[in-house]
Each structure stands twice: as structure tokens, then as C-alpha cells.
Design an enzyme around this catalytic site. Structure first.
Site, short mmCIF file in Angstrom:
data_model
loop_
_atom_site.label_atom_id
_atom_site.label_comp_id
_atom_site.label_asym_id
_atom_site.label_seq_id
_atom_site.Cartn_x
_atom_site.Cartn_y
_atom_site.Cartn_z
N ASP A 92 0.81 -1.21 0.00
CA ASP A 92 0.00 0.00 0.00
C ASP A 92 0.85 1.27 0.00
O ASP A 92 1.85 1.35 0.73
CB ASP A 92 -0.85 -0.03 1.28
CG ASP A 92 -1.78 1.14 1.43
OD1 ASP A 92 -2.77 1.19 0.67
OD2 ASP A 92 -1.53 2.01 2.29
N GLU A 107 1.46 -0.49 -4.99
CA GLU A 107 0.40 0.43 -5.34
C GLU A 107 1.05 1.72 -5.84
O GLU A 107 1.60 2.49 -5.05
CB GLU A 107 -0.48 0.75 -4.12
CG GLU A 107 -1.71 1.53 -4.51
CD GLU A 107 -2.31 2.36 -3.39
OE1 GLU A 107 -1.63 2.64 -2.39
OE2 GLU A 107 -3.48 2.73 -3.53
C1 NOJ Z 1 -4.51 3.20 -0.42
C2 NOJ Z 1 -5.68 2.36 -0.04
O1 NOJ Z 1 -6.16 1.72 -1.19
C3 NOJ Z 1 -6.72 3.27 0.58
O2 NOJ Z 1 -7.94 2.63 0.78
C4 NOJ Z 1 -6.16 3.80 1.87
O3 NOJ Z 1 -7.05 4.75 2.41
C5 NOJ Z 1 -4.80 4.46 1.65
N1 NOJ Z 1 -3.92 3.73 0.77
C6 NOJ Z 1 -4.09 4.64 2.96
O4 NOJ Z 1 -3.60 3.41 3.42
#
Ligand code: NOJ
Length: 561
Positions: free
Chosen positions: A215, A280
């Protein structure tokens, strides 16, 4: 699991293209078995037959769970308070072990979310770190004194609104939070933090998980001098800075240790057999160039790759989507890099909502599942689930409130419960679900679609089977077809030059005629009824929003190719 011949064995991180798709499960919303209105791991175990191996199953080869770790749920689990456990809301570690074992018995790979940039403010590390300025964990987060006038140390902004700094009474200092104030950023420049995070990876790898979705990684390396981010070109002065878009996030993310830190993580992943990490990130034009984005592929080509999220913002048009795909395929090295095309997830409106409706969503499905790499399917998209209406008093997504925008609806509409059948609460739960079920669930649900040969679900099943059977769809070369006419996006996929399939997608609400290089047999079409066929010289008559996958007559494909 199918085998591929030695000659076509792909480069290391392409091993994952042996799998037809990665299915994202949002645990809160998949299936509730203990009657608390929130999904749980036993619910996923109960639904494994639906995912693969059961009668009329979807047929996916891999699943990824959004976070299920202990968490106060300020950001629905992306605020982790214990990395090596399961929140009792979802079950126990024993449930997870059983789930992994049963998934593996069905040849389903299991990936988990890994949240390295921040913890919950209730994580033991933060509790200790905030307790004084000289404890063992005092440097686990980014703490700074206020400026002389009491204001935050610099101008950095939180993605969820307002300053990225929160004053802490106890320590009499500010701490940094890129997301909610309940999500303090870890200090990755501290080697002890990196060591802890590597232990977290080992914990889950030892439990048998096949990989991680990492993430928000772009934020783990920041300018150590914490310099002010420059104003965006449209802003005149600091006073006109109101929202995240008003700054260029030059110093607050993507700093020079990003890739070395990621390499440390992927080295752990690589020390286990056939595991992966998907980062991500996406080329967003604001601060990251294409070269920087490609850097994610360079981190550790053996085991890691970035998502391609461009599809989350793309317009529904042949021009926009063909440009996106063609530029991306031209930018990567297809022999080494695996594209991970995403068109939907828990942060963005669903495909059926964003692109206009069911016909459009069918077209996107055919496109996504005939492009190279590892496609990611968000739970419910396979039945054409749309965003659900959420009333203000039902909102659960806290980011809505920190934005301070009365119009904002947040991300709840794309996170509503899976629509299993036409019963109460769509068969998701015996209790009131944590978010309302979409009122269309009586008609749009798995049970109905499992019995309709031309349903949305049937289209996904067909495409996943084809993707399973023909490696050409997963790892074949990609080549755009030119001169296919206005509003049409068409491409060939081939292996060894002697096996071809063609895809032709009509993005117009009017019929379009397309000349394919050869005639062929239609393997799959988006429209439910009687596809008219292809002429002997390769002319396809596509109806409005229709797409077809065609096996080239001259270059027949063999199963496993
Ligand atoms: C990306 C995640 O997909 C999202 O849902 C989240 O709020 C943020 N990162 C923070 O972790």
C-alpha cells in the site's frame, strides 16, 4: 495447474501470468457468517466454491485481501494496530490458516495487503513513541517541533485534507500523517522500522501467503530535510493552497531511498519460492515521470511489479483506452515486465457506474481479460455491481469528513456488500450490514446470474476459462491493429507468430464495421445474443458497445498457447 512448455517459460516475475486473474476481496463486504453485519474469513471459506472449483464457479486463480489486521478501522483497516494477527471482527489466525490451506487445495493463490507507510495511532509502537521524546520507539515516526509561531514544521498536506501534521499534546511536537491523523507515517529512515517490517513479511510468508499488495509505497521515502513542497503552477501563493492538488508533492514522497527500501522488502519476498509483491503506484503526471514509474519494475524484476491504475481514471472511449494501453505496452519491456491492469478497486467508483452501465462494463471486461499480464478484478464487478446510494447518515468512510467537503460521498458506494442472491441483505448477512445493500440486488446477484447463460457473470466465467486455457491471452505478444475506424480499439495477441487472436471493441453507441487482418471464429462476444459472425475476408459488424474475441482461422491457437 496447467503447464507451459520450456520454450515459452516466462521470465521470473512473469510466472504469475500463469494465473488468469487476481480477485480483490474486501473482507468487510464479502460474506458475513457470524451475524454482525460485517464480512469475515469464514465467509470467504464458505464461498471458496464460488471462487473456483465449485459448480458454476467464477474460476479465478488468485485472491487478494484488503487489510484484515487488528485495527480501530478509522480507514477501514488501512490503520493497522497489529501487523501479525487478524482482527476479531474477521476471525482468527486459525481461520486464516484454514483459508490458505483450502484455497491452495483449489490452486488459488492468496495475497494479503501490506501497509508499510503508516500504522494506526493505536499501534503499540505509536503509543510508546508518543509517550516521551526519549523512549525506544521515539524515532519510529516523524516528529518535529512547531515553528516559532506554533504552526506545523512545513507546508505538506494530507491526502485526506488539511495539514499533514498533527499536534501531540503529550510530546509537545507535531507528527506526520500523509493520510488520516489516526494514521501516523512510520519513519523508514530508521533501520529498526525497516527491520520490523521485514519481520512482518516473513510472518505472513511463513504462513504460506503467495504475495503482497504493498500500500501507498511512494510515501515511504521523504526528503530528510522536510523542505516545503512547491506550489502547483495554478497557485499564486501559500494562501491560495486549499487542497492536495494545490502543491507539487516533490519533497513529501518518492524520495531517493524509495527503491532501495523497496528492494529490502522484495529481497525478503524473493527468499521464498514463487512469491510476489505488487506495488500500489501509477504514473500520475504530477510528480512521477514514466521513468520513475518504470523504476518500480526495476526494484526486483524477479518478484515485484507495480499496478497500472491508469484505467481508474480513463475515459470511456476507444481513443483514451487505446492510447493508455498502447503507450503502456510500448513503455515496458514485455519480455520481463508484467502489466497489472486495474479498472476498479475499493477507492474508486465501480466500472458499471464510472463507464456508464452494463453494456459498457461488459466491453471493459472483455478488454481487461484479453490484455496481457495479471488483470485485477474487484469483487462484484463480475456481476456488474454498480455503486450503491449512501445517505449522509450512513457514511462510514472517515476521509469524507476530513476533506471538509459537504459534497463528498467518499468511497462507501463502491464498498457495499456482495450481492449473493435476492434474499434479505442480498444473502450477505443475517443482520443489518455495515453498509446498505444496493437496492438493485434483487435483480443483480450471483444466484440469478449463475442460471442465465448470457449473464454478466457468464461472460466473466467464459473469459476466465479462455484465459486459463490459452496462454496466448496471458503472456502472448500484444500488437495494436491500425486503421480499424473511429471509436474502435482493436489489437492482436500472438505467440510464435503462428498463433493469433484478435480483439475488436466498439466504444460507440452506433454499429461499426471493422476489417480484421484475417477471418476467424468468435471465441467470445460481449452481447448476450447471436453474434452475426465474421465474413470470409475478416469483416466484423459490431453492434453498439459490442466487443469480440476472435481466433484467427489461419493461425489457430492450441490450448496452453
Ligand atoms: C490506499 C488504499 O487503497 C486506501 O484505501 C487507503 O485509504 C490508503 N492507501 C491509505 O492506506
Amino acid at each position: 495447474m496447467k503447464k507451459i512448455s520450456e520454450t515459452s517459460r516466462p521470465a521470473a516475475n512473469k510466472r504469475w501470468t500463469e494465473f488468469n486473474a487476481l480477485y480483490q476481496i474486501y473482507p468487510r463486504s464479502f460474506m458475513d457468517t457470524n451475524g454482525d453485519g460485517v464480512g469475515d474469513l469464514r465467509g470467504v471459506i464458505d464461498k471458496l466454491d464460488y471462487l473456483k472449483g465449485g459448480e458454476n464457479s467464477l474460476g479465478v486463480d488468485a485472491i487478494w485481501f484488503s487489510p484484515f489486521y487488528p485495527s480501530p478501522q478509522a480507514d477501514m483497516g488501512y490503520d493497522v494496530s497489529e501487523y501479525c494477527d487478524i482482527d476479531s471482527l474477521y476471525g482468527s489466525l486459525d481461520d486464516f490458516k484454514e483459508l490458505v490451506e483450502k484455497a491452495h487445495q483449489r490452486d488459488i493463490k492468496v495475497m494479503v495487503d501490506f501497509v508499510p507507510n503508516h500504522t494506526s495511532d493505536q499501534h503499540a509502537w505509536f503509543v510508546e513513541s508518543s509517550s516521551s521524546r526519549d523512549n525506544d520507539k521515539s524515532d519510529f515516526y516523524t516528529w518535529r517541533d512547531a515553528r516559532a509561531d506554533g504552526s506545523p514544521p512545513n507546508n505538506w498536506l494530507s491526502i485526506f485534507g488539511g495539514s499533514a501534521w498533527q499536534w501531540h499534546e503529550g510530546r509537545q511536537q507535531y507528527y506526520l500523517h500523509t493520510f488520516l491523523k489516526e494514521q501516523p507515517d512510520l519513519n523508514w529512515d530508521n533501520p529498526a522500522v525497516r527491520q520490523e517490517m521485514k519481520c512482518v513479511l516473513k510472518f505472513w510468508l511463513d504462513l504460506g501467503v503467495d504475495g503482497f499488495r504493498a500500500d501507498a509505497v511512494r510515501w515511504i521515502s521523504k526528503d530528510p530535510e522536510l523542505r516545503d513542497d512547491p506550489l502547483a503552477p495554478h497557485c499564486r501563493d501559500e494562501k491560495s493552497v486549499k487542497s492536495f492538488e494545490d502543491l507539487q508533492h516533490k519533497y513529501s514522497r518518492f524520495w531517493e531511498n524509495l527503491f532501495p527500501y523497496l528492494r529490502e522488502l522484495t529481497d525478503v519476498v524473493a527468499s521464498y519460492e514463487n512469491r510476489i509483491m505488487i506495488f500500489e503506484d501509477y504514473p500520475d503526471g504530477n510528480y512521477s515521470t514514466k521513468e520513475q514509474y518504470l523504476g518500480f519494475y526495476g526494484v526486483n524484476p524477479e518478484v515485484s511489479m507495480p499496478f497500472n491504475f491508469e484505467g481508474l481514471g480513463a475515459k470511456f472511449s476507444a481513443e483514451s483506452l487505446s492510447t493508455m494501453v498502447n503507450e503502456f505496452q510500448g513503455m515496458i519491456n514485455p519480455d520481463v515486465h508484467t502489466p497489472v491492469y486495474c479498472f476498479s478497486n475499493h477507492d474508486q467508483p465501480r466500472i458499471a457506474t464510472r463507464f456508464g452501465g452494463e453494456e459498457q462494463a461488459r466491453l471493459i471486461a472483455l478488454m481487461q481479460l484479453t490484455l496481457p499480464g495479471l488483470p485485477v478484478v474487484y469483487y462484484g464487478d463480475e456481476i456488474g455491481m454498480a455503486n450503491a446510494p449512501i445517505r449522509f447518515e450512513e457514511i462510514q468512510d472517515k476521509s469524507v469528513f476530513s476533506h471538509g467537503n459537504d459534497e463528498a460521498v467518499g468511497r462507501d458506494p463502491e464498498r457495499t456488500p456482495m450481492q449473493w442472491d435476492g434474499a434479505k441483505n442480498a444473502g450477505f448477512s443475517g443482520a443489518k450490514p455495515w453498509l446498505p445493500v444496493n437496492p438493485v440486488s434483487k435483480k443483480v446477484n450471483v444466484a440469478v446470474q449463475q442460471h442465465e447463460p448470457d449473464s454478466f457473470l457468464a461472460l466473466y466465467q467464459r473469459l476466465l476459462k479462455l484465459r486459463d486455457k490459452y496462454a496466448i491471452l496471458r503472456m502472448g505478444e500484444y500488437e495494436p491493429l491500425s486503421d480499424v475506424g473511429e471509436d474502435v480499439f482493436a489489437y492482436a495477441r500472438w505467440i510464435n507468430k503462428d498463433q493469433h487472436v484478435f480483439v475488436a471493441l466498439n466504444f460507440s453507441n452506433e454499429a461499426r464495421r471493422v476489417n480484421l487482418p484475417h477471418s476467424g471464429n468468435v471465441l467470445c462476444a460481449t452481447h448476450p445474443v447471436d453474434y452475426p459472425g465474421i465474413s470470409a475476408d475478416g469483416v466484423v459488424e459490431l453492434r453498439s458497445f459490442e466487443g469480440v474475441l476472435v481466433e484467427c482461422c489461419e493461425h489457430r491457437i492450441a490450448a496452453d498457447y
